[in-house]
Motif scaffolding. Structure first.
Motif, PDB file in Angstrom:
ATOM      1  N   ARG A   9      -7.813  -0.361  -1.389  1.00  0.00           N
ATOM      2  CA  ARG A   9      -8.494  -1.990  -2.463  1.00  0.00           C
ATOM      3  C   ARG A   9      -9.048  -1.052  -3.620  1.00  0.00           C
ATOM      4  NH1 ARG A   9      -7.401  -7.120   0.174  1.00  0.00           N
ATOM      5  NH2 ARG A   9      -7.477  -8.156  -1.965  1.00  0.00           N
ATOM      6  N   LEU A  10      -9.587   0.153  -3.916  1.00  0.00           N
ATOM      7  CA  LEU A  10     -11.076   0.304  -5.022  1.00  0.00           C
ATOM      8  C   LEU A  10     -10.419   2.100  -5.016  1.00  0.00           C
ATOM      9  CD1 LEU A  10     -13.727  -0.079  -4.901  1.00  0.00           C
ATOM     10  CD2 LEU A  10     -14.420   1.042  -3.838  1.00  0.00           C
ATOM     11  N   ARG A  11     -10.326   1.973  -6.740  1.00  0.00           N
ATOM     12  CA  ARG A  11     -10.741   3.161  -6.542  1.00  0.00           C
ATOM     13  C   ARG A  11     -12.021   4.169  -7.048  1.00  0.00           C
ATOM     14  NH1 ARG A  11      -6.206   5.904  -9.945  1.00  0.00           N
ATOM     15  NH2 ARG A  11      -4.561   5.932  -8.072  1.00  0.00           N
ATOM     16  N   ALA A  35      -7.122   8.045 -14.774  1.00  0.00           N
ATOM     17  CA  ALA A  35      -7.386   7.610 -14.050  1.00  0.00           C
ATOM     18  C   ALA A  35      -7.382   5.831 -13.614  1.00  0.00           C
ATOM     19  CB  ALA A  35      -8.589   7.773 -13.564  1.00  0.00           C
ATOM     20  N   VAL A  36      -7.278   5.160 -14.818  1.00  0.00           N
ATOM     21  CA  VAL A  36      -7.944   3.629 -14.811  1.00  0.00           C
ATOM     22  C   VAL A  36      -6.471   2.684 -14.406  1.00  0.00           C
ATOM     23  CG1 VAL A  36      -8.364   1.752 -16.488  1.00  0.00           C
ATOM     24  CG2 VAL A  36      -9.970   3.555 -16.068  1.00  0.00           C
ATOM     25  N   THR A  37      -5.231   3.829 -15.860  1.00  0.00           N
ATOM     26  CA  THR A  37      -4.526   3.226 -15.333  1.00  0.00           C
ATOM     27  C   THR A  37      -2.854   3.448 -14.439  1.00  0.00           C
ATOM     28  OG1 THR A  37      -3.471   5.569 -16.935  1.00  0.00           O
ATOM     29  CG2 THR A  37      -4.073   3.555 -18.282  1.00  0.00           C
ATOM     30  N   GLY A  38      -3.458   4.543 -13.568  1.00  0.00           N
ATOM     31  CA  GLY A  38      -2.793   4.855 -12.344  1.00  0.00           C
ATOM     32  C   GLY A  38      -3.120   4.015 -11.341  1.00  0.00           C
ATOM     33  N   ALA A  39      -4.682   3.474 -11.465  1.00  0.00           N
ATOM     34  CA  ALA A  39      -4.850   2.485 -10.522  1.00  0.00           C
ATOM     35  C   ALA A  39      -4.266   0.860 -11.149  1.00  0.00           C
ATOM     36  CB  ALA A  39      -6.553   2.278 -10.345  1.00  0.00           C
ATOM     37  N   ALA A  40      -3.924   0.987 -12.064  1.00  0.00           N
ATOM     38  CA  ALA A  40      -3.911  -0.203 -12.277  1.00  0.00           C
ATOM     39  C   ALA A  40      -1.447  -0.309 -11.718  1.00  0.00           C
ATOM     40  CB  ALA A  40      -3.701  -0.872 -13.661  1.00  0.00           C
ATOM     41  N   ALA A  41      -0.989   0.918 -12.203  1.00  0.00           N
ATOM     42  CA  ALA A  41      -0.339   1.257 -11.786  1.00  0.00           C
ATOM     43  C   ALA A  41       0.729   1.129 -10.141  1.00  0.00           C
ATOM     44  CB  ALA A  41       0.735   2.110 -11.804  1.00  0.00           C
ATOM     45  N   ALA A  42      -0.389   1.344  -9.371  1.00  0.00           N
ATOM     46  CA  ALA A  42      -1.020   1.343  -7.666  1.00  0.00           C
ATOM     47  C   ALA A  42      -0.835   0.476  -7.583  1.00  0.00           C
ATOM     48  CB  ALA A  42      -1.268   3.106  -7.622  1.00  0.00           C
ATOM     49  N   ASP A  43      -0.883  -1.170  -7.828  1.00  0.00           N
ATOM     50  CA  ASP A  43      -1.850  -2.250  -7.479  1.00  0.00           C
ATOM     51  C   ASP A  43      -3.577  -2.371  -7.277  1.00  0.00           C
ATOM     52  OD1 ASP A  43       0.333  -3.462  -8.546  1.00  0.00           O
ATOM     53  OD2 ASP A  43       1.593  -2.887  -7.109  1.00  0.00           O
ATOM     54  N   VAL A  44      -3.745  -1.006  -7.448  1.00  0.00           N
ATOM     55  CA  VAL A  44      -5.584  -0.505  -6.718  1.00  0.00           C
ATOM     56  C   VAL A  44      -6.251  -2.051  -8.240  1.00  0.00           C
ATOM     57  CG1 VAL A  44      -7.578   0.791  -6.559  1.00  0.00           C
ATOM     58  CG2 VAL A  44      -5.464   1.101  -6.388  1.00  0.00           C
ATOM     59  N   PRO A  45      -6.866  -3.128  -7.364  1.00  0.00           N
ATOM     60  CA  PRO A  45      -7.591  -4.455  -8.340  1.00  0.00           C
ATOM     61  C   PRO A  45      -8.540  -3.676  -8.716  1.00  0.00           C
ATOM     62  CG  PRO A  45      -7.971  -4.603  -5.172  1.00  0.00           C
ATOM     63  CD  PRO A  45      -7.034  -3.210  -6.162  1.00  0.00           C
ATOM     64  N   VAL A  46      -9.442  -2.241  -7.934  1.00  0.00           N
ATOM     65  CA  VAL A  46     -10.952  -2.527  -8.840  1.00  0.00           C
ATOM     66  C   VAL A  46     -10.819  -1.377  -8.083  1.00  0.00           C
ATOM     67  CG1 VAL A  46     -13.068  -2.617  -7.923  1.00  0.00           C
ATOM     68  CG2 VAL A  46     -11.448  -4.445  -7.331  1.00  0.00           C
ATOM     69  N   VAL A  47     -11.661  -0.729  -9.542  1.00  0.00           N
ATOM     70  CA  VAL A  47     -11.710   1.055  -9.793  1.00  0.00           C
ATOM     71  C   VAL A  47     -13.932   0.666 -10.414  1.00  0.00           C
ATOM     72  CG1 VAL A  47     -11.959   2.609 -11.354  1.00  0.00           C
ATOM     73  CG2 VAL A  47      -9.807   0.620 -11.150  1.00  0.00           C
ATOM     74  N   TYR A  48     -14.153   2.172  -9.347  1.00  0.00           N
ATOM     75  CA  TYR A  48     -15.691   1.745  -9.866  1.00  0.00           C
ATOM     76  C   TYR A  48     -16.026   3.358 -10.178  1.00  0.00           C
ATOM     77  CZ  TYR A  48     -20.445   2.959  -7.836  1.00  0.00           C
ATOM     78  OH  TYR A  48     -21.525   3.292  -8.159  1.00  0.00           O
ATOM     79  N   LEU A  49     -16.345   3.369 -11.116  1.00  0.00           N
ATOM     80  CA  LEU A  49     -16.200   4.461 -11.861  1.00  0.00           C
ATOM     81  C   LEU A  49     -18.121   5.173 -12.236  1.00  0.00           C
ATOM     82  CD1 LEU A  49     -15.491   6.098 -14.619  1.00  0.00           C
ATOM     83  CD2 LEU A  49     -16.477   4.375 -16.268  1.00  0.00           C
ATOM     84  N   THR A  87      -8.987  -3.866 -20.794  1.00  0.00           N
ATOM     85  CA  THR A  87      -7.843  -3.988 -20.625  1.00  0.00           C
ATOM     86  C   THR A  87      -6.918  -4.237 -19.473  1.00  0.00           C
ATOM     87  OG1 THR A  87      -6.856  -3.246 -22.334  1.00  0.00           O
ATOM     88  CG2 THR A  87      -7.568  -4.593 -23.538  1.00  0.00           C
ATOM     89  N   ALA A  88      -6.953  -3.065 -19.173  1.00  0.00           N
ATOM     90  CA  ALA A  88      -6.383  -2.586 -17.071  1.00  0.00           C
ATOM     91  C   ALA A  88      -7.134  -4.027 -16.708  1.00  0.00           C
ATOM     92  CB  ALA A  88      -7.125  -1.744 -16.855  1.00  0.00           C
ATOM     93  N   ASP A  89      -5.182  -3.548 -15.837  1.00  0.00           N
ATOM     94  CA  ASP A  89      -5.540  -4.747 -14.578  1.00  0.00           C
ATOM     95  C   ASP A  89      -6.864  -4.659 -13.411  1.00  0.00           C
ATOM     96  OD1 ASP A  89      -3.076  -6.498 -16.100  1.00  0.00           O
ATOM     97  OD2 ASP A  89      -2.249  -4.665 -14.422  1.00  0.00           O
ATOM     98  N   PRO A  90      -7.258  -4.575 -13.697  1.00  0.00           N
ATOM     99  CA  PRO A  90      -8.204  -3.988 -12.505  1.00  0.00           C
ATOM    100  C   PRO A  90      -9.491  -3.972 -13.125  1.00  0.00           C
ATOM    101  CG  PRO A  90      -6.701  -1.668 -12.233  1.00  0.00           C
ATOM    102  CD  PRO A  90      -6.230  -2.448 -13.574  1.00  0.00           C
ATOM    103  N   VAL A  91     -10.122  -4.520 -12.031  1.00  0.00           N
ATOM    104  CA  VAL A  91     -11.911  -5.106 -12.395  1.00  0.00           C
ATOM    105  C   VAL A  91     -12.495  -3.468 -12.401  1.00  0.00           C
ATOM    106  CG1 VAL A  91     -13.571  -6.216 -12.339  1.00  0.00           C
ATOM    107  CG2 VAL A  91     -11.785  -7.113 -11.460  1.00  0.00           C
ATOM    108  N   ALA A 182     -18.650  -3.534  -5.839  1.00  0.00           N
ATOM    109  CA  ALA A 182     -17.302  -2.571  -6.002  1.00  0.00           C
ATOM    110  C   ALA A 182     -16.758  -3.069  -4.877  1.00  0.00           C
ATOM    111  CB  ALA A 182     -17.158  -1.178  -6.494  1.00  0.00           C
ATOM    112  N   GLU A 183     -16.984  -2.635  -3.919  1.00  0.00           N
ATOM    113  CA  GLU A 183     -16.638  -2.660  -2.556  1.00  0.00           C
ATOM    114  C   GLU A 183     -16.398  -4.251  -2.346  1.00  0.00           C
ATOM    115  OE1 GLU A 183     -17.982   1.076  -0.030  1.00  0.00           O
ATOM    116  OE2 GLU A 183     -19.068  -0.142  -0.069  1.00  0.00           O
ATOM    117  N   ARG A 184     -17.628  -4.715  -2.067  1.00  0.00           N
ATOM    118  CA  ARG A 184     -17.553  -6.361  -2.030  1.00  0.00           C
ATOM    119  C   ARG A 184     -16.570  -7.405  -3.205  1.00  0.00           C
ATOM    120  NH1 ARG A 184     -22.682  -5.938  -1.586  1.00  0.00           N
ATOM    121  NH2 ARG A 184     -23.208  -6.096  -3.791  1.00  0.00           N
ATOM    122  N   LEU A 185     -16.292  -6.789  -4.155  1.00  0.00           N
ATOM    123  CA  LEU A 185     -15.086  -7.741  -4.597  1.00  0.00           C
ATOM    124  C   LEU A 185     -13.810  -6.946  -4.716  1.00  0.00           C
ATOM    125  CD1 LEU A 185     -16.646  -6.150  -8.272  1.00  0.00           C
ATOM    126  CD2 LEU A 185     -16.235  -8.433  -7.488  1.00  0.00           C
ATOM    127  N   ALA A 186     -14.215  -5.855  -4.053  1.00  0.00           N
ATOM    128  CA  ALA A 186     -12.600  -5.243  -3.640  1.00  0.00           C
ATOM    129  C   ALA A 186     -12.213  -6.512  -2.552  1.00  0.00           C
ATOM    130  CB  ALA A 186     -12.653  -3.936  -3.052  1.00  0.00           C
TER     131      ALA A 186
END
Length: 233
Positions: A9-11, A35-49, A87-91, A182-186
């Motif tokens: 649940r975390l990229r 990487a960000v749009t790919g997380a949305a496509a993979a239904d990963v809810p949180v991205v950490y940059l 605007t990406a779906d993941p946080v 980010a891990e807690r959000l996920a």
């Protein structure tokens, strides 16, 4: 270079040019967007940059900027990537450790949360040599900071530390380990995270936003009725 790894649940997206303080070229912007749009496509809810090495991101690679035939196109390129993050779906959580400069600040501004370590510093130094942040910085900065603080920050070019960034609203909090945030959000419900982000980011008129908010709330209640009945805490 931009690379990413997926956890549950975390990229984790890493800006990986430490020898150049993770300065970004056009290809790096494309890789970050993917990487960000790919997380949305993979239904990963949180991205950490975050950035590799001692800096978060120095912004645009100035060697590239100096050779640009169409600087407006490069500005629009960075704007598009920042808009994708916003605007990406993941946080999207920016973990800022070390220096964030210029476009690095602007990418962090596009993220939903900016978590700084005590060693983080921020600056828009372009004014010192005739530039300014053109990846949406002049739009987002006064939305995130108070206008007076935003003007002081952008016009002076001075670096501010994590404590001042927190006081002025540039960062959400200061943590020794930003990735843990980010891990807690996920661990939260992905669909609730997506809806909250979408509602908070909505720029429509108040009445339209409130209608969308009520509709989204109803959808979540129906989707999680059983869980709500069991867990009232």
């Amino acid at each position: 270079m931009v690379r990413f790894t997926d956890r549950e649940r975390l990229r984790v997206v890493t800006l990986d040019r430490p020898d150049r303080r993770n300065a970004l070229r056009p290809a790096d912007l494309d890789a970050l967007e993917a990487a960000v749009t790919g997380a949305a496509a993979a239904d990963v809810p949180v991205v950490y940059l975050h950035g590799a090495g001692p800096a978060f991101c120095a912004g645009a690679d100035l060697d590239v900027v100096a050779s640009l035939a169409e600087p407006e196109a490069f500005a629009r390129h960075g704007q598009r990537v920042a808009d994708t993050i916003e605007t990406a779906d993941p946080v999207v959580v920016a973990g800022v450790d070390g220096a964030a400069r210029g476009g690095g600040v602007e990418l962090a501004l596009a993220c939903d949360l900016r978590i700084a370590t005590p060693e983080a510093t921020f600056a828009e130094p372009g004014v010192r040599f005739g530039l300014f942040g053109a990846w949406g910085g002049t739009v987002r900065l006064p939305r995130v900071m108070r206008e007076g603080d935003a003007l002081d920050f952008a016009l002076s070019g001075r670096a501010i530390d994590a404590e001042e960034a927190l006081r002025t609203g540039l960062v959400s909090r200061i943590e020794e380990d930003p990735m843990a945030v980010a891990e807690r959000l996920a661990a939260n419900e992905p669909d609730a995270l997506e809806v909250v982000k979408a509602r908070m980011r909505d720029q429509r008129k108040k009445e339209e936003q409130e209608t969308a908010e009520a509709d989204a709330f109803g959808e979540l209640v129906r989707a999680h009725a059983v869980d709500i009945a069991v867990d009232r805490g």
